[in-house]
Design a protein around this motif. Structure first.
Motif, mmCIF file in Angstrom:
data_model
loop_
_atom_site.group_PDB
_atom_site.id
_atom_site.type_symbol
_atom_site.label_atom_id
_atom_site.label_comp_id
_atom_site.label_asym_id
_atom_site.label_seq_id
_atom_site.Cartn_x
_atom_site.Cartn_y
_atom_site.Cartn_z
ATOM 1 N N GLY A 162 8.773 8.356 -37.530
ATOM 2 C CA GLY A 162 7.367 8.680 -37.774
ATOM 3 C C GLY A 162 7.229 9.966 -38.570
ATOM 4 O O GLY A 162 8.234 10.591 -38.937
ATOM 5 N N THR A 163 5.987 10.349 -38.823
ATOM 6 C CA THR A 163 5.755 11.515 -39.688
ATOM 7 C C THR A 163 5.597 12.809 -38.903
ATOM 8 O O THR A 163 5.630 13.890 -39.479
ATOM 9 C CB THR A 163 4.479 11.299 -40.528
ATOM 10 N N GLY A 164 5.383 12.676 -37.590
ATOM 11 C CA GLY A 164 5.199 13.877 -36.773
ATOM 12 C C GLY A 164 6.526 14.401 -36.238
ATOM 13 O O GLY A 164 7.589 14.160 -36.830
ATOM 14 N N LEU A 165 6.423 15.133 -35.143
ATOM 15 C CA LEU A 165 7.644 15.673 -34.537
ATOM 16 C C LEU A 165 8.432 14.537 -33.894
ATOM 17 O O LEU A 165 7.909 13.802 -33.060
ATOM 18 C CB LEU A 165 7.272 16.725 -33.484
ATOM 19 N N ARG A 166 9.695 14.421 -34.274
ATOM 20 C CA ARG A 166 10.528 13.351 -33.718
ATOM 21 C C ARG A 166 11.424 13.916 -32.624
ATOM 22 O O ARG A 166 11.635 15.128 -32.538
ATOM 23 C CB ARG A 166 11.400 12.733 -34.818
ATOM 24 N N ARG A 167 11.977 12.977 -31.877
ATOM 25 C CA ARG A 167 12.872 13.380 -30.773
ATOM 26 C C ARG A 167 14.052 14.200 -31.312
ATOM 27 O O ARG A 167 14.419 15.223 -30.741
ATOM 28 C CB ARG A 167 13.365 12.106 -30.086
ATOM 29 N N ALA A 168 14.605 13.758 -32.439
ATOM 30 C CA ALA A 168 15.748 14.490 -33.003
ATOM 31 C C ALA A 168 15.332 15.904 -33.426
ATOM 32 O O ALA A 168 16.101 16.858 -33.272
ATOM 33 C CB ALA A 168 16.333 13.731 -34.191
ATOM 34 N N ASP A 169 14.113 16.043 -33.947
ATOM 35 C CA ASP A 169 13.614 17.372 -34.341
ATOM 36 C C ASP A 169 13.579 18.299 -33.114
ATOM 37 O O ASP A 169 14.031 19.440 -33.158
ATOM 38 C CB ASP A 169 12.196 17.275 -34.917
ATOM 39 N N ALA A 170 12.993 17.759 -32.028
ATOM 40 C CA ALA A 170 12.857 18.582 -30.818
ATOM 41 C C ALA A 170 14.222 18.913 -30.228
ATOM 42 O O ALA A 170 14.448 20.027 -29.734
ATOM 43 C CB ALA A 170 11.992 17.856 -29.792
ATOM 44 N N LEU A 171 15.137 17.939 -30.281
ATOM 45 C CA LEU A 171 16.493 18.203 -29.770
ATOM 46 C C LEU A 171 17.154 19.331 -30.570
ATOM 47 O O LEU A 171 17.842 20.190 -30.012
ATOM 48 C CB LEU A 171 17.346 16.939 -29.853
ATOM 49 N N ARG A 172 16.922 19.301 -31.866
ATOM 50 C CA ARG A 172 17.507 20.366 -32.695
ATOM 51 C C ARG A 172 16.896 21.730 -32.349
ATOM 52 O O ARG A 172 17.609 22.730 -32.255
ATOM 53 C CB ARG A 172 17.294 20.049 -34.176
ATOM 54 N N LEU A 173 15.580 21.753 -32.172
ATOM 55 C CA LEU A 173 14.944 23.027 -31.814
ATOM 56 C C LEU A 173 15.513 23.536 -30.484
ATOM 57 O O LEU A 173 15.772 24.731 -30.311
ATOM 58 C CB LEU A 173 13.428 22.867 -31.724
ATOM 59 N N LEU A 174 15.699 22.591 -29.574
ATOM 60 C CA LEU A 174 16.268 22.951 -28.271
ATOM 61 C C LEU A 174 17.703 23.463 -28.440
ATOM 62 O O LEU A 174 18.110 24.439 -27.804
ATOM 63 C CB LEU A 174 16.246 21.707 -27.374
ATOM 64 N N GLU A 175 18.446 22.800 -29.304
ATOM 65 C CA GLU A 175 19.829 23.219 -29.573
ATOM 66 C C GLU A 175 19.855 24.642 -30.123
ATOM 67 O O GLU A 175 20.681 25.466 -29.729
ATOM 68 C CB GLU A 175 20.466 22.251 -30.581
#
Lengths: 278, 416
Positions: free
Chosen positions: B387-400
């Motif tokens: 999708g165009t919004g925040l994706r699960r992978a994006d959030a996982l990276r931020l968490l990382e």
């Protein structure tokens, strides 16, 4: 391989060396390199392709372009350059690398995806592309993975190294850049005489170093060069027996391999450049 | 959250600053981009004169910002001496300093003799061309050291200093110029230590000119050394009166370290925090019972840098960041560029927290990041994979980036 009796001590030593939290570059304290050097290098000259392994596009700086291979039970092992520049390679079972280097999510996904699959430059590349498409190596790598697949050609890296020589602040760096360019030239020449599968092995690793060089900033060039020298792709003995590949032999240039040569973000940019070479 | 940008708030100016004090105050409050513009304007002036004073309050920020500067002849003359440069009003005799106002008259006096041909080579070059500096400097500096200039040099009265100061400034400059090529090499090798094997022969050569020259030489290289303790140690081990000079140079270097991290953007602040932390750790090995004052200074520095990290973290992270992340999760679109900016901010915050941890401030630093980490952990199960919004992978990276790959991997494995 690590001797079993040394494994615990070596893991502890490595953990001290690669102490890091989160995304920051690996942190190495002054006393760590001698600590690691207490341990003998585990691998000097690989005899076979399997023993050599495949250079992997890891995004954890300390692991970038380290070789991935399978151990006796098909478990993943990382073959990495000694941080002190001693000859030979350290071999870490993947659990030890997890413990000591805290690899990125993308690196963990890469190893998990490869599983027990036979390793070759092509299988590693395909797995890296799939991981990048999942987004764990960042959106830039995802875009690169989604773009048309191209085979990286590191030929221009040799010229880039030679072009940089006049800018090198130190004479040693100029010599190292010239040596590295010559070794790459020999690999390109050998690959030209080989069929596709063998050519991929002969050039394995060079495109990753080329990608790192491509995305590196001018001020980081000396550190990138020294790291590239430390990671200089090494032919296995069976590769040397291939037609046209005898010139790949000889001792690789020795160099200390600073662990703070790049950040994870830079390694991810290099991954993107490797996946979608210009 | 300031998200890696420069300083956001600049007091509204109702009228143009008129007095020097007002100008200095305006410069001190300038944003990073305003500062870069000011430097470009000053560099374009044929004679900067007292306008150079405007940069006085922001020189520490300039060291972090590293604006592009043209490589002029006068700059090439004094490059190996730049850690010794001070504002004319801060110049004191017998301290091994060089007032900035002395650069123009000395360079003007030496240039006609030495710079034939060099001017043309310098045209269009910037200070980024460090690789060229070594070659050009090898030709210029030893010749400058051997040059017999009149004392005072013509135009010295414009420096605002007594005529007697000229001889001392020239003596200081010559001491460095004489060994300029070797010292420049050590500076280039600073990120690697510099290695003792490189440092020893250079410092040995300087020591032949006396302990005072050695102290000056160390003062020009220590600010670029990743491991100043090793450099000073290599100097002290030379014998022949080197140890006291090395000790004094090291103490002066420590005294000049600025623990402030507030003035620049998040990325620059994080880089400063990392560098200062590494220096403090390195310098700790130089403390012995004979160095009580140094121990005290280092302790103070440790406290101050730790506090600076925490202040920065509390300003940039905390509940504000958590709320911003929650808002992001609800946004219909997040561009790749916005995501990369956000990731760069997380890297900066993590670096600040790591520095704080190394300075014994782990608990408060981690607490500052906790709301954002919790927000990311909470939103993960409901985020889409595409999708165009925040994706699960994006959030996982931020968490990382914020909490490390081990914790992120745990969250990745956790059932939604």
């Amino acid at each position: 391989m690590l001797r079993p009796t040394d494994a615990r001590a070596q893991r502890a030593a490595l953990k001290r060396i690669f102490t890091r939290r989160g995304h920051g570059a690996a942190v190495m304290t002054r006393l760590d390199t001698p600590t690691l050097d207490r341990f003998a290098a585990a691998l000097l000259q690989p005899a076979t392709l399997a023993e050599r392994g495949v250079h992997a596009p890891f995004t954890t700086p300390a692991l970038f372009a380290a070789r991935l291979r399978q151990g006796p039970t098909h478990a993943a092992e990382v073959v990495m350059a000694s941080p002190s520049g001693r000859r030979g390679w350290l071999v870490l079972p993947w659990p030890a690398a997890l413990d000591a280097c805290q690899p990125s999510l993308a690196d963990r996904a890469l190893v998990a995806r490869l599983g027990r699959e036979a390793l070759s430059p092509d299988t590693v590349r395909a797995a890296a592309r799939a991981v990048a498409l999942d987004g764990l190596a960042g959106r830039r790598a995802r875009r690169a993975a989604a773009s048309a697949a191209a085979t990286p050609a590191p030929v221009r890296f040799a010229q880039a190294l030679l072009d940089w020589c006049p800018e090198a602040p130190l004479e040693e760096d100029r010599r190292a850049a010239t040596t590295l360019a010559a070794r790459l030239g020999a690999a390109v020449g050998a690959a030209a005489q080989s069929e596709a599968t063998r050519a991929a092995w002969v050039l394995d690793g060079w495109a990753l170093l080329a990608a790192l060089w491509q995305v590196g900033e001018a001020e980081h060039r000396p550190a990138l060069l020294r790291r590239s020298v430390a990671l200089c792709p090494l032919p296995s003995e069976d590769m040397l027996a291939w037609p046209g590949c005898a010139a790949l032999g000889g001792s690789p240039p020795a160099a200390g391999a600073p662990l703070r040569f790049a950040t994870q973000a830079q390694c991810e940019r290099a991954l993107a450049a490797w996946l979608s070479p210009r | 959250m300031r998200a890696g940008a420069g300083r956001l708030a600049v007091a509204p100016v109702t009228r143009a600053p008129e007095t020097l004090r007002e100008l200095l105050s305006a410069t001190a409050q300038a944003s990073d981009s305003q500062l870069m513009k000011l430097v470009r304007t000053l560099d374009a002036m044929p004679r900067r004169g007292s306008a150079d004073d405007l940069l006085r309050p922001v020189r520490p920020r300039l060291r972090t910002l590293q604006p592009p500067r043209p490589l002029t002849l006068s700059r090439l003359f004094f490059l190996p001496l730049d850690p010794l440069l001070v504002s004319p009003c801060d110049w004191r005799p017998r301290r091994g300093q060089v007032p900035r106002s002395a650069i123009a008259p000395i360079a003007a006096a030496a240039a006609p003799v030495l710079a034939a041909g060099l001017q043309a080579e310098l045209a269009g070059l910037s200070l980024d061309a460090l690789h060229l500096v070594a070659g050009l400097g090898r030709r210029l500096w030893p010749a400058a050291a051997a040059l017999d200039l009149p004392v005072p040099v013509p135009g010295w009265k414009d420096t605002g200093l007594p005529a007697a100061a000229c001889a001392e400034v020239l003596s200081t400059s010559r001491a460095i110029w004489r060994h300029g090529a070797g010292l420049w090499r050590l500076r280039m090798e600073g990120p690697q230590g510099p290695p003792e094997a490189s440092a020893r022969p250079v410092l040995q050569g300087v020591l032949a000119d006396g302990g005072e020259a050695l102290g000056l030489a160390l003062a020009t290289v220590l600010p670029f050394a990743a491991q100043p303790s090793r450099l000073a140690g290599a100097a002290a081990a030379l014998g022949g009166g080197a140890a006291p000079a090395a000790d004094r140079a090291l103490d002066s270097f420590i005294a000049a370290l600025d623990p402030g991290l507030e003035a620049s953007g998040l990325a620059a602040g994080a880089r400063s925090a990392e560098r200062l932390t590494a220096l403090i750790e390195d310098l700790a090995v130089t403390v012995s019972p004979a160095h009580a004052a140094r121990a005290q200074r280092l302790h103070g520095l440790r406290q101050a840098v730790g506090q600076s990290c925490l202040r920065r973290l509390e300003a940039e992270a905390g509940p504000t960041l958590a709320a911003a992340l929650d808002g992001l999760a609800a946004a219909p679109e997040i561009t790749d560029a916005a995501m990369e900016t956000l990731e760069a901010s997380m890297v900066g915050l993590r670096a600040l927290a790591d520095a704080a941890r190394r300075l014994d401030r782990a608990v408060v630093a981690e607490a500052a990041l906790r709301p954002a980490i919790a927000a990311l952990g909470t939103m993960l199960p409901r985020l889409p994979d595409s999708g165009t919004g925040l994706r699960r992978a994006d959030a996982l990276r931020l968490l990382e980036l914020l909490d490390g790959p081990d914790r992120a991997a745990e969250c990745q494995r956790a059932p939604g």
